[in-house]
Design a protein around this motif. Structure first.
Motif, PDB file in Angstrom:
ATOM      1  N   ILE A 207       5.022  11.961 -28.452  1.00  0.00           N
ATOM      2  CA  ILE A 207       4.842  12.091 -27.005  1.00  0.00           C
ATOM      3  C   ILE A 207       3.884  13.246 -26.724  1.00  0.00           C
ATOM      4  O   ILE A 207       4.024  14.318 -27.296  1.00  0.00           O
ATOM      5  N   PRO A 208       2.935  13.048 -25.842  1.00  0.00           N
ATOM      6  CA  PRO A 208       1.950  14.111 -25.571  1.00  0.00           C
ATOM      7  C   PRO A 208       2.612  15.366 -25.017  1.00  0.00           C
ATOM      8  O   PRO A 208       3.629  15.299 -24.333  1.00  0.00           O
TER       9      PRO A 208
ATOM     10  N   TYR B  21       1.762  17.395 -22.705  1.00  0.00           N
ATOM     11  CA  TYR B  21       1.838  17.571 -21.258  1.00  0.00           C
ATOM     12  C   TYR B  21       2.939  16.707 -20.656  1.00  0.00           C
ATOM     13  O   TYR B  21       3.529  17.085 -19.634  1.00  0.00           O
ATOM     14  N   VAL B  22       3.236  15.586 -21.307  1.00  0.00           N
ATOM     15  CA  VAL B  22       4.354  14.771 -20.820  1.00  0.00           C
ATOM     16  C   VAL B  22       5.651  15.547 -20.998  1.00  0.00           C
ATOM     17  O   VAL B  22       6.503  15.588 -20.093  1.00  0.00           O
TER      18      VAL B  22
ATOM     19  N   LEU C  38       5.619  18.419 -18.410  1.00  0.00           N
ATOM     20  CA  LEU C  38       5.872  17.955 -17.049  1.00  0.00           C
ATOM     21  C   LEU C  38       7.321  17.527 -16.880  1.00  0.00           C
ATOM     22  O   LEU C  38       7.936  17.775 -15.836  1.00  0.00           O
ATOM     23  N   SER C  39       7.873  16.880 -17.908  1.00  0.00           N
ATOM     24  CA  SER C  39       9.262  16.444 -17.803  1.00  0.00           C
ATOM     25  C   SER C  39      10.185  17.641 -17.677  1.00  0.00           C
ATOM     26  O   SER C  39      11.098  17.649 -16.848  1.00  0.00           O
TER      27      SER C  39
ATOM     28  N   LEU D 275       9.854  19.063 -14.296  1.00  0.00           N
ATOM     29  CA  LEU D 275      10.509  18.199 -13.330  1.00  0.00           C
ATOM     30  C   LEU D 275      12.015  18.424 -13.317  1.00  0.00           C
ATOM     31  O   LEU D 275      12.632  18.610 -12.263  1.00  0.00           O
TER      32      LEU D 275
ATOM     33  N   VAL E  81      11.943  21.788 -10.826  1.00  0.00           N
ATOM     34  CA  VAL E  81      11.876  21.126  -9.523  1.00  0.00           C
ATOM     35  C   VAL E  81      13.236  20.578  -9.113  1.00  0.00           C
ATOM     36  O   VAL E  81      13.729  20.826  -8.023  1.00  0.00           O
TER      37      VAL E  81
ATOM     38  N   PHE F 254      -2.580  22.623 -21.846  1.00  0.00           N
ATOM     39  CA  PHE F 254      -1.838  21.791 -20.899  1.00  0.00           C
ATOM     40  C   PHE F 254      -0.650  22.542 -20.338  1.00  0.00           C
ATOM     41  O   PHE F 254      -0.397  22.535 -19.133  1.00  0.00           O
TER      42      PHE F 254
ATOM     43  N   TYR G 159      -9.749  26.170 -18.606  1.00  0.00           N
ATOM     44  CA  TYR G 159      -9.642  25.067 -17.652  1.00  0.00           C
ATOM     45  C   TYR G 159     -10.433  25.356 -16.379  1.00  0.00           C
ATOM     46  O   TYR G 159     -11.218  24.521 -15.911  1.00  0.00           O
TER      47      TYR G 159
ATOM     48  N   ALA H  98      -3.264   9.480 -25.495  1.00  0.00           N
ATOM     49  CA  ALA H  98      -2.746  10.766 -25.033  1.00  0.00           C
ATOM     50  C   ALA H  98      -3.880  11.722 -24.698  1.00  0.00           C
ATOM     51  O   ALA H  98      -3.857  12.407 -23.670  1.00  0.00           O
TER      52      ALA H  98
ATOM     53  N   SER I 176      -5.714  10.527 -21.446  1.00  0.00           N
ATOM     54  CA  SER I 176      -4.944  10.825 -20.237  1.00  0.00           C
ATOM     55  C   SER I 176      -4.883  12.318 -19.994  1.00  0.00           C
ATOM     56  O   SER I 176      -4.953  12.777 -18.854  1.00  0.00           O
ATOM     57  N   GLY I 177      -4.763  13.071 -21.086  1.00  0.00           N
ATOM     58  CA  GLY I 177      -4.714  14.511 -20.958  1.00  0.00           C
ATOM     59  C   GLY I 177      -6.000  15.063 -20.365  1.00  0.00           C
ATOM     60  O   GLY I 177      -5.988  15.933 -19.486  1.00  0.00           O
TER      61      GLY I 177
ATOM     62  N   PHE J 287      -6.051  14.313 -16.823  1.00  0.00           N
ATOM     63  CA  PHE J 287      -5.128  15.209 -16.140  1.00  0.00           C
ATOM     64  C   PHE J 287      -5.805  16.531 -15.828  1.00  0.00           C
ATOM     65  O   PHE J 287      -5.589  17.136 -14.779  1.00  0.00           O
ATOM     66  N   LEU J 288      -6.630  16.995 -16.743  1.00  0.00           N
ATOM     67  CA  LEU J 288      -7.317  18.255 -16.531  1.00  0.00           C
ATOM     68  C   LEU J 288      -8.563  18.099 -15.677  1.00  0.00           C
ATOM     69  O   LEU J 288      -9.290  19.053 -15.467  1.00  0.00           O
TER      70      LEU J 288
ATOM     71  N   LEU K 123      -1.078  11.371 -12.891  1.00  0.00           N
ATOM     72  CA  LEU K 123      -0.264  12.514 -13.248  1.00  0.00           C
ATOM     73  C   LEU K 123      -0.716  13.763 -12.511  1.00  0.00           C
ATOM     74  O   LEU K 123       0.104  14.496 -11.952  1.00  0.00           O
TER      75      LEU K 123
ATOM     76  N   PHE L  94       1.255  15.824  -9.921  1.00  0.00           N
ATOM     77  CA  PHE L  94       1.641  17.176 -10.277  1.00  0.00           C
ATOM     78  C   PHE L  94       1.359  18.148  -9.137  1.00  0.00           C
ATOM     79  O   PHE L  94       2.155  19.050  -8.856  1.00  0.00           O
TER      80      PHE L  94
ATOM     81  N   ILE M 162       4.175  17.908  -6.680  1.00  0.00           N
ATOM     82  CA  ILE M 162       5.424  17.567  -7.359  1.00  0.00           C
ATOM     83  C   ILE M 162       6.648  17.945  -6.544  1.00  0.00           C
ATOM     84  O   ILE M 162       7.698  17.306  -6.625  1.00  0.00           O
TER      85      ILE M 162
ATOM     86  N   PRO N  32       8.720  13.586  -6.715  1.00  0.00           N
ATOM     87  CA  PRO N  32       8.667  13.601  -8.181  1.00  0.00           C
ATOM     88  C   PRO N  32       8.253  12.262  -8.774  1.00  0.00           C
ATOM     89  O   PRO N  32       7.991  12.168  -9.968  1.00  0.00           O
TER      90      PRO N  32
ATOM     91  N   VAL O  16       4.907  11.584 -11.065  1.00  0.00           N
ATOM     92  CA  VAL O  16       5.013  12.248 -12.362  1.00  0.00           C
ATOM     93  C   VAL O  16       6.087  11.586 -13.209  1.00  0.00           C
ATOM     94  O   VAL O  16       5.892  11.316 -14.399  1.00  0.00           O
ATOM     95  N   LEU O  17       7.209  11.293 -12.617  1.00  0.00           N
ATOM     96  CA  LEU O  17       8.322  10.710 -13.362  1.00  0.00           C
ATOM     97  C   LEU O  17       7.942   9.396 -14.028  1.00  0.00           C
ATOM     98  O   LEU O  17       8.092   9.213 -15.235  1.00  0.00           O
TER      99      LEU O  17
ATOM    100  N   CYS P 223       5.137   9.774 -16.695  1.00  0.00           N
ATOM    101  CA  CYS P 223       5.638  10.384 -17.924  1.00  0.00           C
ATOM    102  C   CYS P 223       6.445   9.389 -18.740  1.00  0.00           C
ATOM    103  O   CYS P 223       6.264   9.273 -19.953  1.00  0.00           O
TER     104      CYS P 223
ATOM    105  N   LEU Q 259       4.023   6.866 -20.322  1.00  0.00           N
ATOM    106  CA  LEU Q 259       3.291   7.446 -21.447  1.00  0.00           C
ATOM    107  C   LEU Q 259       4.195   7.643 -22.650  1.00  0.00           C
ATOM    108  O   LEU Q 259       3.799   7.383 -23.790  1.00  0.00           O
ATOM    109  N   ALA Q 260       5.418   8.103 -22.383  1.00  0.00           N
ATOM    110  CA  ALA Q 260       6.350   8.313 -23.487  1.00  0.00           C
ATOM    111  C   ALA Q 260       6.601   6.994 -24.205  1.00  0.00           C
ATOM    112  O   ALA Q 260       6.550   6.921 -25.433  1.00  0.00           O
TER     113      ALA Q 260
END
Lengths: 316, 303, 340
Positions: free
Chosen positions: A142-143, A145-146, A149-150, A153, A157, A255, A270, B229, B232-233, B236-237, B252, B256, B259, B263, B266-267, B270, B273-274
């Motif tokens: 899994i990346p 950033y995922v 972010l999780s 979250l 959050v 990230f 960045y 990945a 997408s990364g 994202f940037l 994403l 973000f 957020i 949510p 992002v939820l 993610c 992607l996972a």
């Protein structure tokens, strides 16, 4: 030992050189122009020329690399084109936060991975072993950033347990740690998964060896066999990987720093990229590259130190 | 040199054998839960990629501002983004985007790596040493930073992204090819001597290629999630495609930024992607077990 | 009659490799009396190493003891739990292995490893200085020069012969009733071998340790052992005092082994070999395991496995020595052709 260290140093210097050249070469080869991107297509000819000269874009590739190295040796990494602030000082401000994040993540990863790997190897095929195996594969793929972010979250959050923004002030350690916790866990999770697998594989190999069999044959306690006699040998290949780990963490750190809005080398890079601030980008990337190869070198040397056969060979 | 023909009377098994082997292989992969999961994910991905316009309930670019940042509802099953666009449709649309970059990138890396590995392994000496040093340097360096820098300087066009990601994967393929060439070179050295000169290169090709199909296949399966990945990364940037393209990384990053307001973008992204990365990785691992390949799977090689 | 230090009865063991199961031991019986040195001889694959490993339940992964009884020093080994087993390993029975180069942990000093073996079994907390003294003493006892320095050394700094002595020193420190030596000299040259054999004999003479000496080398067995057991295809095929066995071997396999051992003879003599190969362990043929290669085999030999019968002062698993068997009634040679 000395000779080996020098040789490795030379190798790493060459690696940095290769990277710098690759960078400069790619800029030449691929379509697109840094100056236009930075200043916009409407920029005046004078400004463009000034920019090109200052960023040394018109020199041939090898001279670009040479000029940069010469300057870097004197501590001059260029200047932010727009604010005129020396890149070196920008980096000096940002670097500590990144280092703290990277090192603490690695420490956490190692602290989690070793017991998991040892226990998995002690009971191969068990429920625990298979669970750890599956989770670690998952976590590795899994990346970052995922994962980040999780965590953001869920813990910042949704549950609100930990702060979501910033690095906190170094002056107040508790606050700093609170800000460090989530990003640190995000990075550590991935490497804990990978290291646990390596520890497990290495342990399995060691547990199969004749000297462990002999230790069992003489009635040494199981716990001692695992955590002292076996681990001491199994850890050796892992140490070499720590250097790679540190380097890779830097990549993921970008990230994580952006997600948790931590100021560090990653955020610096960045932002510089967003502004198309070539000098800062170059300086930051080079520093990251140097850190990375130094970390690899340190891990490699530590590895040799740990391996008793090699160490004693030198001592005779 | 003419291709040898089957002796008269022999059944023409040759054409059906590869298909049967593939089917048998797939069955073996599917036997483990991880492998089955991986196959399912890949199959689902392919289906969605092909049927995207049909499957998406809404146009992914359709804006509906009054319904912005909503959670799941009967109209918008996964909720909406900051412009009221349907998240489900955007995520479905993102499949094509992801594959459109990831697949060429990995294939390009494969192609270049193959060439580099063949040349380095066959020619040897200083060419080989140089190749190894360069490959090591590239492989050990975090791909993301490399990509970031290049793209920052030259802009995030699709070509640039594909090339840069491909470069990150070249060393892996090169290493596999090079190892195969070196071992074949040792084995067929005597044969090569006996051959009439021109045969050597062709022999190496004919011997090397069948041997490397399996590890290259496994590596491709393992690199694809990495490519997705990274792509997408990068998006994202902020390096990548332009709106309204529903790149997952863009979804994403938009999500973000808001957020605390919602949510859901992002939820879901993610989770998606996972699933995708897990699926490909499980598939790759299972393939590796089935095909009995030994590779070193450092995450540094594909992040 | 004092009870034997080692009593193995009906031991059966298998290995599972991949999907196939190989039977490595078929009902082996063996005893070792106190102060006795018993040799176990056979070719590679006959099961002698499996037998040695099984005693302390140290079979490699995939190996399993499926049936039988093992008693070491009056303790029923197969029924002990992990901790009881651990306590036997060392003081009850100690084992040294074939390859001295890999038997010591490369990451720790020799002295530390010896000390660890001791302290794993010390009921009282022996002081470190006492421990060190014991360790150095043991190293000296096995003939290692400069034992203080050797104790501080790492294993790779010692030669193979010295490392094997260290293993014996470990056994010395624990005073086991039984020492299981699995081909301890196979990796060493002849001079070193002689020294190790002498050391083992001293171990028995001075400390009363019984020894189970596993080897494929008839010569070293002849030098060291009181009794010898010959194994073939996972079975005991002959057992006798060493003198009797070498003088009057009863089993055809033993005879062939002794004949095949190179000795100084006239120039030009052909080296005798035993034709054929040991039987497959996955699908063993019925009847006597050696019959396919036996010159004296008859058809009845393939019918059923012979049992151990008294022969030439010891025991042998061969129908030739069983006056009641059908072997003596029929004179048909075995239908199977013995390969030349």
């Amino acid at each position: 030992m000395m000779a080996y260290a020098l040789r490795r140093l030379a190798m790493t210097a060459m690696v940095v050189l290769v990277l710098l050249t690759l960078l400069a070469a790619l800029v030449h080869v691929l379509p697109g122009d840094p100056v236009t991107l930075m200043l916009g297509p409407q920029a005046s000819g004078d400004l463009s020329r000034l920019a090109r000269t200052e960023m040394d874009l018109d020199s041939p590739v090898h001279l670009q690399v040479w000029h940069f190295i010469a300057g870097a040796a004197q501590g001059d990494l260029g200047r932010d084109f727009l604010t005129r602030v020396p890149v070196a000082s920008l980096i000096a401000q940002a670097l500590p936060h990144t280092l703290i994040l990277a090192v603490s993540s690695l420490v956490l990863a190692v602290a989690v991975a070793i017991p998991l790997g040892v226990v998995s190897a002690a009971r191969p095929g068990s429920l625990l072993d298979r669970a750890v195996g599956t989770v670690s594969v998952g976590v590795i793929s899994i990346p970052s950033y995922v994962v980040g972010l999780s965590l953001l979250l869920v813990f910042a959050v949704w549950l609100g347990w930990l702060p979501a923004l910033g690095a906190g002030a170094l002056r107040s350690p508790i606050d700093y740690v609170a800000h460090l916790l989530l990003p640190m866990c995000a990075l550590a999770l991935i490497w804990a998964g990978y290291l646990a697998r390596i520890v497990r594989a290495s342990m399995l190999e060691v547990l199969d060896s004749n000297y462990i069999r002999a230790a069992r044959a003489f009635g040494v306690h199981d716990r001692r066999i695992l955590y002292q006699l076996s681990l001491r040998n199994a850890i050796v290949p892992v140490v070499a990987l720590l250097g790679v780990a540190l380097g890779d963490l830097m990549g993921s750190a970008i990230f994580v720093e952006v997600i948790f809005t931590r100021n560090g080398l990653g955020t610096l890079l960045y932002n510089a990229i967003a502004e198309r601030n070539f000098p800062v980008v170059r300086g930051a990337v080079v520093v990251i590259a140097v850190l990375f190869v130094v970390a690899n070198l340190a891990a490699d040397l530590a590895n040799r130190l740990l391996d008793p056969r090699v160490r004693a060979d030198q001592a005779g | 040199m003419s291709v040898s023909t089957a002796p008269p009377g022999a059944p023409s098994r040759r054409r059906s054998v590869p298909g049967a082997k593939v089917a048998a292989g797939l069955r073996r992969v599917a036997r483990s839960p991880a492998g089955a999961f991986g196959l399912l994910v890949v199959a689902a991905l392919l289906v969605v990629a092909i049927l995207a316009p049909v499957l998406a309930p809404h146009d992914y670019a359709a804006i509906d501002v009054p319904r912005r940042l909503e959670g799941p509802s009967s109209d918008y099953w996964l909720g909406t983004d900051h412009l009221g666009r349907d998240l489900l449709s955007r995520l479905i649309g993102g499949v094509r985007i992801a594959l459109r970059i990831a697949v060429p990138a990995v294939l390009l890396g494969l192609a270049i790596g193959l060439v580099v590995g063949l040349v380095a392994g066959y020619v040897g000496r200083w060419v080989d040493t140089v190749a190894v040093v360069v490959m090591d340097a590239i492989q050990s360096f975090p791909a993301v930073i490399l990509a970031l820098t290049v793209l920052a300087l030259l802009g995030g066009s699709a070509t640039n992204i594909i090339v840069v990601i491909a470069i990150a994967f070249v060393p892996g393929f090169a290493r596999v090819t090079r190892a195969a060439v070196q071992s074949i070179k040792q084995n067929t050295y005597i044969d090569a001597e006996r051959n009439l000169g021109a045969g050597t290169a062709r022999i190496i090709l004919r011997h090397v290629l069948p041997n490397i199909v399996a590890p290259l296949l496994v590596l491709t399966a393992m690199d694809l999630p990495g490519a997705i990945a990274i792509e997408s990364g990068l998006a994202f940037l902020g390096l990548g495609v332009q709106p309204p393209t529903p790149d997952w990384g863009v979804i994403l990053s938009d999500g973000f930024e808001r957020i605390s307001l919602s949510p859901w973008p992002v939820l879901w992204t993610c989770l998606l992607l996972a699933f995708v990365t897990l699926g490909f990785t499980f598939l790759g691992e299972r393939l590796r077990d089935v095909l009995d390949v030994r590779t070193d799977d450092s995450p540094a090689s594909s992040r | 009659m004092t009870s034997p230090v080692l009593d193995i009865a009906g031991l059966e063991a298998t290995y599972r490799v991949g999907g196939t199961e190989r039977r490595a031991l078929h009902g082996v019986d063996l005893q070792v009396a106190p102060r006795e040195i018993v040799g176990v001889v056979g070719e590679s694959g006959c099961g002698k190493s499996t037998l040695a490993s099984a005693i302390l339940r140290l079979l490699p992964p995939g190996g399993r003891i499926t049936r039988g009884r093992i008693t070491v020093d009056n303790q029923p080994v197969l029924e002990l739990d992990t901790e009881q087993m651990r306590r036997i390993r060392g003081p009850g029975a100690a084992m040294i292995f074939q390859d001295p180069f890999t038997s010591l942990n490369p990451a720790f000093t020799v002295g530390y490893q010896l000390g660890l073996a001791c302290s794993s079994h010390a009921s009282d907390g022996a002081s470190t200085s006492q421990l060190q003294a014991d360790v150095v003493g043991a190293l000296h006892r096995v003939g290692i020069p400069d034992p203080e320095r050797a104790a501080q050394a790492h294993p790779h700094q010692l030669s193979g012969g010295q490392r094997q002595r260290v293993m014996i020193a470990m056994a010395l420190l624990l005073r086991p009733r039984l020492l299981i030596a699995d081909e301890p000299t196979s990796a060493l040259d002849v001079t070193l071998e002689a020294q190790i054999l002498r050391l083992l004999r001293e171990l028995r003479d001075e400390h009363g340790t019984a020894i189970l000496f596993v080897s494929h080398d008839l010569g070293s067995v002849a030098q060291l052992c009181d009794r010898v057991t010959i194994m073939y295809a996972g079975r005991v095929v002959e057992s006798n005092g060493v003198g009797s066995l070498y003088a009057t071997p009863a089993h055809p396999y033993t005879r062939a082994l002794l004949a095949a051992a190179p000795t100084w003879r006239r120039d030009g003599d052909e080296l005798a070999t035993i034709p054929g190969r040991p039987p497959s362990l996955t699908a063993p043929p019925p009847g006597c395991a050696f019959a396919p290669r036996c010159r004296d085999a008859r058809q009845v030999c393939e019918a059923g496995e012979p049992s151990l019968v008294p022969a030439a002062g010891g025991t042998a698993r061969c129908l030739i020595h069983d006056p009641a068997s059908a072997y003596h009634r029929s004179s048909e040679a075995s239908a199977r052709e013995v390969p030349r």
